[in-house]
Design an enzyme around this catalytic site. Structure first.
Site, PDB file in Angstrom:
ATOM      1  N   LEU A 178       9.681   8.443  -4.965  1.00 53.33           N
ATOM      2  CA  LEU A 178       9.179   9.301  -5.690  1.00 53.33           C
ATOM      3  C   LEU A 178       9.285  10.660  -4.736  1.00 53.33           C
ATOM      4  O   LEU A 178       8.446  10.416  -3.846  1.00 53.33           O
ATOM      5  CB  LEU A 178       7.783   9.205  -6.505  1.00 53.33           C
ATOM      6  CG  LEU A 178       7.234  10.151  -7.564  1.00 53.33           C
ATOM      7  CD1 LEU A 178       7.989   9.548  -8.987  1.00 53.33           C
ATOM      8  CD2 LEU A 178       5.676  10.188  -7.678  1.00 53.33           C
ATOM      9  N   HIS A 179      10.046  11.445  -5.089  1.00 47.06           N
ATOM     10  CA  HIS A 179      10.053  12.743  -4.217  1.00 47.06           C
ATOM     11  C   HIS A 179      10.558  14.012  -5.004  1.00 47.06           C
ATOM     12  O   HIS A 179      10.447  15.145  -4.383  1.00 47.06           O
ATOM     13  CB  HIS A 179      10.924  12.671  -2.943  1.00 47.06           C
ATOM     14  CG  HIS A 179      12.408  12.630  -3.621  1.00 47.06           C
ATOM     15  ND1 HIS A 179      13.195  11.911  -4.376  1.00 47.06           N
ATOM     16  CD2 HIS A 179      13.446  13.621  -3.208  1.00 47.06           C
ATOM     17  CE1 HIS A 179      13.978  11.980  -4.442  1.00 47.06           C
ATOM     18  NE2 HIS A 179      14.659  13.238  -3.717  1.00 47.06           N
ATOM     19  N   ARG A 180      10.835  14.074  -6.237  1.00 45.65           N
ATOM     20  CA  ARG A 180      11.432  15.187  -6.946  1.00 45.65           C
ATOM     21  C   ARG A 180      10.278  16.027  -7.240  1.00 45.65           C
ATOM     22  O   ARG A 180       8.962  15.865  -7.585  1.00 45.65           O
ATOM     23  CB  ARG A 180      11.845  14.741  -8.183  1.00 45.65           C
ATOM     24  CG  ARG A 180      13.312  13.793  -8.101  1.00 45.65           C
ATOM     25  CD  ARG A 180      14.353  14.833  -8.528  1.00 45.65           C
ATOM     26  NE  ARG A 180      15.546  13.815  -8.028  1.00 45.65           N
ATOM     27  CZ  ARG A 180      16.676  14.671  -7.934  1.00 45.65           C
ATOM     28  NH1 ARG A 180      16.962  15.947  -8.281  1.00 45.65           N
ATOM     29  NH2 ARG A 180      17.854  13.725  -7.608  1.00 45.65           N
ATOM     30  N   ARG A 192       6.663  14.674   1.417  1.00 45.53           N
ATOM     31  CA  ARG A 192       6.259  15.729   0.312  1.00 45.53           C
ATOM     32  C   ARG A 192       5.192  15.125  -0.685  1.00 45.53           C
ATOM     33  O   ARG A 192       4.257  15.622  -1.144  1.00 45.53           O
ATOM     34  CB  ARG A 192       7.449  16.325  -0.474  1.00 45.53           C
ATOM     35  CG  ARG A 192       7.105  17.305  -1.571  1.00 45.53           C
ATOM     36  CD  ARG A 192       8.214  17.539  -2.535  1.00 45.53           C
ATOM     37  NE  ARG A 192       9.223  18.191  -1.960  1.00 45.53           N
ATOM     38  CZ  ARG A 192      10.502  18.033  -2.589  1.00 45.53           C
ATOM     39  NH1 ARG A 192      10.580  17.446  -3.684  1.00 45.53           N
ATOM     40  NH2 ARG A 192      11.521  18.472  -2.064  1.00 45.53           N
TER      41      ARG A 192
END
Ligand code: UDP
Length: 358
Positions: A201-203, A236
């Site tokens: 998950l990084h968006r 992030r």
């Protein structure tokens, strides 16, 4: 034929290497690689290039850590200098990053032929910087290498039949990469389980929205009670979770550091389900015959959703858990078609460049 390849992020290096290998087999081709530096990544050390058999860049512009305007502007300036010096026949760009757009603009303003790999993809979400980059790059490319029928159809619908350019379906270079690296893959030491869900998950749409992030993580916690969730954690996403005071210590999720691609391939081979918001992972799930739960509201890879291989669930906690459980119960993914080609996209692209007639 001289080709300048512009890349700026780790996935782009993996994609470009597919075409570089095909170019290396043709003595007519000379490739110059420009790394914009867009993604500064400590995993991109010498080891990365060596173990991945990826040619090292000839130029490193080292442009990173800036806002969109400054970053794209500085890249445009830097790439233009390289192009003026090298005088290539072609500039080759990949995907949808600021490096893609800067490479495309620099080439086109100098009247150098431009080729876009991964052309025609659309999320139809103009809030995504990637969508803007890919639309603008497509519009000025001389040859558009589309990975899928859907990508060709998107361009036709946008009126590309009336634009002076060549549109070709070539398959997906990531399919070539998956086949090439499958034999070299190795499991990360931190993962010993035999039966696990692989999650990334990084968006920004998920990480920068606390409610969405909380919903997703809570859904993963629920799933972890039934099946181990292995989660290579993007910096992030880690930073956002830390800011939310997330209790890593008592979490049932197995968080590990971001992994190299060879490790990612091993995880993809062994997992029982993929859960992600990454574009690349959705296809890689298919390459390695795994169902995928996509925690986004739209996807560029609609054919996977249409076939029932990928389920778009957004950030609704109940839906995430329900779809993951449904797909887990189905077991291994059986497919008969090759949605993304058979792994020869790199050779096809090089042949097209060599035989191109304006
Ligand atoms: N990837 C990787 N290690 C990680 C996360 C991703 O090797 O810890 C790979 C992944 O398999 C895919 C590529 O990086 O091939 C791009 O994934 P990412 O999620 O960063 O970006 P996107 O596909 O959404 O552009």
């Amino acid at each position: 034929m001289k080709i300048v390849t512009v890349v700026g992020a780790r996935p782009q290096f993996i994609k470009a290497a597919v075409v570089s290998r095909a170019m290396a087999a043709r003595s007519e081709c000379e490739e110059i690689i420009v790394h914009t530096g867009q993604h500064f990544d400590e995993n991109m050390s010498d080891v990365f290039f060596e173990e991945m058999a990826i040619p090292k860049p000839h130029y490193n512009l080292n442009i990173n850590g800036l806002g969109h305007g400054a970053m794209t502007g500085q890249m445009l300036e830097g790439i233009e200098k390289v192009l003026l010096k090298e005088q290539p026949d072609w500039v080759l760009v990949y995907g949808d990053t600021n490096s893609t757009l800067a490479g495309a603009l620099a080439a086109k303003k100098l009247h150098i032929k431009l080729a876009h790999v991964e052309a025609g993809l659309r999320s139809f979400n103009m809030d995504m910087p990637e969508e803007i980059n890919r639309i603008l790059t497509d519009r000025i490319s001389d040859i558009l290498f589309c990975p899928t029928d859907q990508a060709v159809e998107n361009l036709n619908r946008e009126g590309y039949g009336n634009i002076a350019c060549k549109i070709v379906k070539c398959g997906d270079v990531m399919q070539d990469a998956a086949l090439f690296y499958a034999a070299k893959s190795r499991m990360p030491e931190a993962v010993v389980a035999d039966h696990f869900i692989l999650c990334t998950l990084h968006r920004a749409e998920n990480t920068d929205d606390t409610t969405r992030l909380k919903n997703i993580i809570e859904a993963l916690e629920v799933l972890s009670q039934k099946c181990q969730v292995v989660f290579p954690l993007h910096p992030r996403t880690r930073a956002k979770l830390e800011k939310m005071n997330y209790d890593f210590e008592h979490s049932a999720i197995l968080f590990i550091n971001p992994v190299g691609y060879l490790e990612m391939v091993a995880l993809l081979k062994k997992c029982v389900l993929v859960m992600t918001d990454s574009g690349g992972l959705q296809k890689e799930a298919y390459f390695f015959r795994k169902y995928c739960v996509t925690m986004r509201d739209e996807t560029e890879w609609v054919e996977l959703v249409e076939k029932g291989y990928n389920s778009l669930v957004g950030s609704d906690q109940k839906k995430i858990v329900a779809e993951a459980e449904r797909l887990l119960a189905k077991g291994a993914l059986q497919v008969s078609e090759a949605l993304y080609g058979s792994g020869d996209a790199g050779t096809f692209i090089v042949n097209q460049l060599l035989s191109f007639e304006a």
